[in-house]
Design a protein around this motif. Sequence first.
Motif, PDB file in Angstrom:
ATOM      1  N   VAL A  45       7.995  38.476 -44.990  1.00 31.15           N
ATOM      2  CA  VAL A  45       9.055  39.432 -44.666  1.00 31.15           C
ATOM      3  C   VAL A  45      10.288  39.216 -45.537  1.00 31.15           C
ATOM      4  CG1 VAL A  45      10.645  40.213 -42.866  1.00 31.15           C
ATOM      5  CG2 VAL A  45       8.242  39.814 -42.307  1.00 31.15           C
ATOM      6  N   HIS A  46      10.659  37.956 -45.772  1.00 35.58           N
ATOM      7  CA  HIS A  46      11.864  37.731 -46.570  1.00 35.58           C
ATOM      8  C   HIS A  46      11.649  38.064 -48.042  1.00 35.58           C
ATOM      9  CE1 HIS A  46       9.846  33.821 -47.255  1.00 35.58           C
ATOM     10  NE2 HIS A  46      10.568  33.740 -48.360  1.00 35.58           N
ATOM     11  N   ARG A  47      10.394  38.112 -48.489  1.00 38.73           N
ATOM     12  CA  ARG A  47      10.113  38.534 -49.864  1.00 38.73           C
ATOM     13  C   ARG A  47      10.078  40.054 -49.984  1.00 38.73           C
ATOM     14  NH1 ARG A  47      11.930  34.678 -52.847  1.00 38.73           N
ATOM     15  NH2 ARG A  47      10.804  32.700 -52.627  1.00 38.73           N
ATOM     16  N   LYS A  48       9.582  40.719 -48.960  1.00 34.59           N
ATOM     17  CA  LYS A  48       9.523  42.187 -49.010  1.00 34.59           C
ATOM     18  C   LYS A  48      10.907  42.796 -48.784  1.00 34.59           C
ATOM     19  CE  LYS A  48       6.980  46.210 -47.326  1.00 34.59           C
ATOM     20  NZ  LYS A  48       6.728  46.695 -48.703  1.00 34.59           N
ATOM     21  N   TRP A  49      11.709  42.169 -47.914  1.00 31.03           N
ATOM     22  CA  TRP A  49      13.073  42.632 -47.676  1.00 31.03           C
ATOM     23  C   TRP A  49      14.041  41.553 -48.207  1.00 31.03           C
ATOM     24  CZ3 TRP A  49       9.183  44.171 -44.363  1.00 31.03           C
ATOM     25  CH2 TRP A  49       9.105  45.545 -44.087  1.00 31.03           C
ATOM     26  N   ASP A  50      14.612  40.765 -47.352  1.00 36.18           N
ATOM     27  CA  ASP A  50      15.507  39.674 -47.743  1.00 36.18           C
ATOM     28  C   ASP A  50      15.579  38.692 -46.583  1.00 36.18           C
ATOM     29  OD1 ASP A  50      17.553  40.663 -45.865  1.00 36.18           O
ATOM     30  OD2 ASP A  50      17.916  42.223 -47.369  1.00 36.18           O
ATOM     31  N   GLU A  51      16.256  37.563 -46.811  1.00 35.33           N
ATOM     32  CA  GLU A  51      16.274  36.517 -45.800  1.00 35.33           C
ATOM     33  C   GLU A  51      16.963  36.967 -44.513  1.00 35.33           C
ATOM     34  OE1 GLU A  51      17.336  32.544 -47.047  1.00 35.33           O
ATOM     35  OE2 GLU A  51      16.729  33.001 -49.107  1.00 35.33           O
ATOM     36  N   ALA A  52      18.077  37.677 -44.633  1.00 38.65           N
ATOM     37  CA  ALA A  52      18.798  38.112 -43.437  1.00 38.65           C
ATOM     38  C   ALA A  52      17.934  39.038 -42.589  1.00 38.65           C
ATOM     39  CB  ALA A  52      20.095  38.814 -43.832  1.00 38.65           C
ATOM     40  N   THR A  53      17.234  39.959 -43.242  1.00 36.77           N
ATOM     41  CA  THR A  53      16.354  40.870 -42.501  1.00 36.77           C
ATOM     42  C   THR A  53      15.237  40.091 -41.815  1.00 36.77           C
ATOM     43  OG1 THR A  53      16.837  42.679 -44.034  1.00 36.77           O
ATOM     44  CG2 THR A  53      14.842  42.881 -42.721  1.00 36.77           C
ATOM     45  N   ALA A  54      14.701  39.086 -42.490  1.00 40.03           N
ATOM     46  CA  ALA A  54      13.631  38.282 -41.902  1.00 40.03           C
ATOM     47  C   ALA A  54      14.127  37.522 -40.676  1.00 40.03           C
ATOM     48  CB  ALA A  54      13.076  37.308 -42.929  1.00 40.03           C
ATOM     49  N   VAL A  55      15.310  36.930 -40.759  1.00 40.88           N
ATOM     50  CA  VAL A  55      15.872  36.220 -39.611  1.00 40.88           C
ATOM     51  C   VAL A  55      16.053  37.173 -38.434  1.00 40.88           C
ATOM     52  CG1 VAL A  55      17.919  35.033 -38.733  1.00 40.88           C
ATOM     53  CG2 VAL A  55      16.994  34.430 -40.976  1.00 40.88           C
ATOM     54  N   LEU A  56      16.638  38.325 -38.691  1.00 41.01           N
ATOM     55  CA  LEU A  56      16.917  39.280 -37.616  1.00 41.01           C
ATOM     56  C   LEU A  56      15.630  39.884 -37.052  1.00 41.01           C
ATOM     57  CD1 LEU A  56      20.059  41.010 -39.140  1.00 41.01           C
ATOM     58  CD2 LEU A  56      19.990  39.393 -37.223  1.00 41.01           C
ATOM     59  N   ALA A  57      14.650  40.150 -37.907  1.00 41.24           N
ATOM     60  CA  ALA A  57      13.374  40.672 -37.419  1.00 41.24           C
ATOM     61  C   ALA A  57      12.686  39.653 -36.514  1.00 41.24           C
ATOM     62  CB  ALA A  57      12.469  41.040 -38.592  1.00 41.24           C
ATOM     63  N   GLY A  58      12.738  38.379 -36.902  1.00 38.87           N
ATOM     64  CA  GLY A  58      12.184  37.338 -36.053  1.00 38.87           C
ATOM     65  C   GLY A  58      12.908  37.244 -34.729  1.00 38.87           C
ATOM     66  N   ASP A  59      14.238  37.282 -34.773  1.00 37.21           N
ATOM     67  CA  ASP A  59      15.024  37.260 -33.545  1.00 37.21           C
ATOM     68  C   ASP A  59      14.642  38.423 -32.627  1.00 37.21           C
ATOM     69  OD1 ASP A  59      16.380  35.058 -34.535  1.00 37.21           O
ATOM     70  OD2 ASP A  59      18.154  36.195 -35.130  1.00 37.21           O
ATOM     71  N   ALA A  60      14.496  39.602 -33.219  1.00 37.22           N
ATOM     72  CA  ALA A  60      14.174  40.791 -32.433  1.00 37.22           C
ATOM     73  C   ALA A  60      12.776  40.709 -31.831  1.00 37.22           C
ATOM     74  CB  ALA A  60      14.317  42.045 -33.296  1.00 37.22           C
ATOM     75  N   LEU A  61      11.833  40.125 -32.561  1.00 38.72           N
ATOM     76  CA  LEU A  61      10.476  39.965 -32.024  1.00 38.72           C
ATOM     77  C   LEU A  61      10.462  38.983 -30.857  1.00 38.72           C
ATOM     78  CD1 LEU A  61       8.363  39.986 -35.289  1.00 38.72           C
ATOM     79  CD2 LEU A  61       8.017  41.499 -33.319  1.00 38.72           C
ATOM     80  N   ALA A 115      13.267  47.265 -37.609  1.00 30.43           N
ATOM     81  CA  ALA A 115      12.054  47.703 -36.925  1.00 30.43           C
ATOM     82  C   ALA A 115      10.854  47.656 -37.867  1.00 30.43           C
ATOM     83  CB  ALA A 115      12.238  49.115 -36.369  1.00 30.43           C
ATOM     84  N   GLN A 116      11.047  48.112 -39.092  1.00 32.71           N
ATOM     85  CA  GLN A 116       9.946  48.100 -40.054  1.00 32.71           C
ATOM     86  C   GLN A 116       9.536  46.676 -40.404  1.00 32.71           C
ATOM     87  OE1 GLN A 116       8.172  50.822 -40.911  1.00 32.71           O
ATOM     88  NE2 GLN A 116       9.524  51.787 -39.406  1.00 32.71           N
ATOM     89  N   ALA A 117      10.506  45.772 -40.508  1.00 34.69           N
ATOM     90  CA  ALA A 117      10.189  44.372 -40.795  1.00 34.69           C
ATOM     91  C   ALA A 117       9.463  43.723 -39.624  1.00 34.69           C
ATOM     92  CB  ALA A 117      11.468  43.605 -41.125  1.00 34.69           C
ATOM     93  N   MET A 118       9.847  44.081 -38.410  1.00 32.63           N
ATOM     94  CA  MET A 118       9.142  43.589 -37.223  1.00 32.63           C
ATOM     95  C   MET A 118       7.679  44.006 -37.260  1.00 32.63           C
ATOM     96  SD  MET A 118      12.013  44.508 -34.318  1.00 32.63           S
ATOM     97  CE  MET A 118      11.003  44.068 -32.893  1.00 32.63           C
ATOM     98  N   ARG A 119       7.460  45.255 -37.592  1.00 38.35           N
ATOM     99  CA  ARG A 119       6.101  45.774 -37.638  1.00 38.35           C
ATOM    100  C   ARG A 119       5.307  45.131 -38.785  1.00 38.35           C
ATOM    101  NH1 ARG A 119       5.720  50.282 -34.353  1.00 38.35           N
ATOM    102  NH2 ARG A 119       3.916  51.093 -35.449  1.00 38.35           N
ATOM    103  N   TRP A 120       5.948  44.942 -39.918  1.00 31.83           N
ATOM    104  CA  TRP A 120       5.285  44.311 -41.075  1.00 31.83           C
ATOM    105  C   TRP A 120       4.828  42.893 -40.727  1.00 31.83           C
ATOM    106  CZ3 TRP A 120       3.793  45.927 -45.899  1.00 31.83           C
ATOM    107  CH2 TRP A 120       3.510  44.938 -46.852  1.00 31.83           C
ATOM    108  N   GLY A 121       5.678  42.173 -40.015  1.00 28.05           N
ATOM    109  CA  GLY A 121       5.356  40.790 -39.681  1.00 28.05           C
ATOM    110  C   GLY A 121       4.367  40.639 -38.544  1.00 28.05           C
ATOM    111  N   THR A 122       4.111  41.726 -37.819  1.00 23.17           N
ATOM    112  CA  THR A 122       3.266  41.634 -36.623  1.00 23.17           C
ATOM    113  C   THR A 122       1.940  42.374 -36.774  1.00 23.17           C
ATOM    114  OG1 THR A 122       5.291  41.583 -35.287  1.00 23.17           O
ATOM    115  CG2 THR A 122       3.225  41.975 -34.124  1.00 23.17           C
ATOM    116  N   LEU A 123       1.972  43.575 -37.344  1.00 26.54           N
ATOM    117  CA  LEU A 123       0.784  44.419 -37.410  1.00 26.54           C
ATOM    118  C   LEU A 123      -0.013  44.162 -38.685  1.00 26.54           C
ATOM    119  CD1 LEU A 123       2.414  47.787 -36.259  1.00 26.54           C
ATOM    120  CD2 LEU A 123       1.077  46.189 -34.858  1.00 26.54           C
TER     121      LEU A 123
END
Length: 293
Positions: A98-114, A30-38
């Motif tokens: 997003v993948h630099r602030k968290w990691d690649e897996a989180t970035a993939v999943l955050a994108g999927d969720a968005l 959720a936080q990665a989704m918000r980071w990538g969008t807001l």
Amino acid sequence: MLDFSTHLGDIATQLETRLDQLLPTGDDIAQAMRWGTLGGGKRLRGFLVVESAALFDVPRDQALNTAAAIECLHAYSLIHDDLPCMDDDDLRRGRPTVHRKWDEATAVLAGDALQTQAFTILSNATTHHDANVRIALVAALAAASGQAGMVGGQAMDIAAETAGRALNLDEIQLLQSLKTGALIQFSARAGAILGQADAQAHAALTAYADALGVAFQIRDDLLDVDGDEATAGKALHKDAQAGKATYVSLLGVDGARAKADSLVEQAITALRPFGADASALADAARYTLARNT
């Protein structure tokens, strides 16, 4: 252009508030989704939704949901574009990707969720009282974002880069009509869908968006050549370093600018059926040539 920039900023602020309300909170995804969008971005696609909807007297409060949906979809595409397996970027809007602030897996999943969040928003009754309209929005965004739209364009781009083959002008136009243009076309047509407009209105907004989408991409290509990285908030000059064919590499700087000028005039001409009511959309077309990010 100052007045337009203010208007664009006002809608972006309203859209930021709506996105903040609609996006989840809590865990890392959720936080990665918000980071990538807001927290930044021109919100031009959302602006096109709001202003095209205004042509048909759709209340802004209602149009903001659809605008938020396209911004979620666009944010997903950027998060995935930034990944090492795609464009491999460290910065987006002046912040770590997003993948630099968290990691690649989180970035993939955050994108999927968005991506799924966009369709969750469109299918909600608060987006439009008529289920047929909501279904039409979902179908249009799915077509624009999938294999026959944005994803297909991205696949063409990757295939050409992998093969080490520079595309010709016709191929670039097809690629960009999918990769960039499809979501811009959805954004402009969404207002007509929300307003349950006739086929003539859909055709006019489609013609407008098609010309605008190419002009927008040409401006991106020009910014990659002569833009300022601090202003852009991301790495530039990557196309030339990768040997990629672009509108600039094929037409030259002056030729690309002339092409963009012509396309903006085409976009504005397409709006004539709407008269002065479409002045903000016309200004959005002019803005594509003046923007620095």
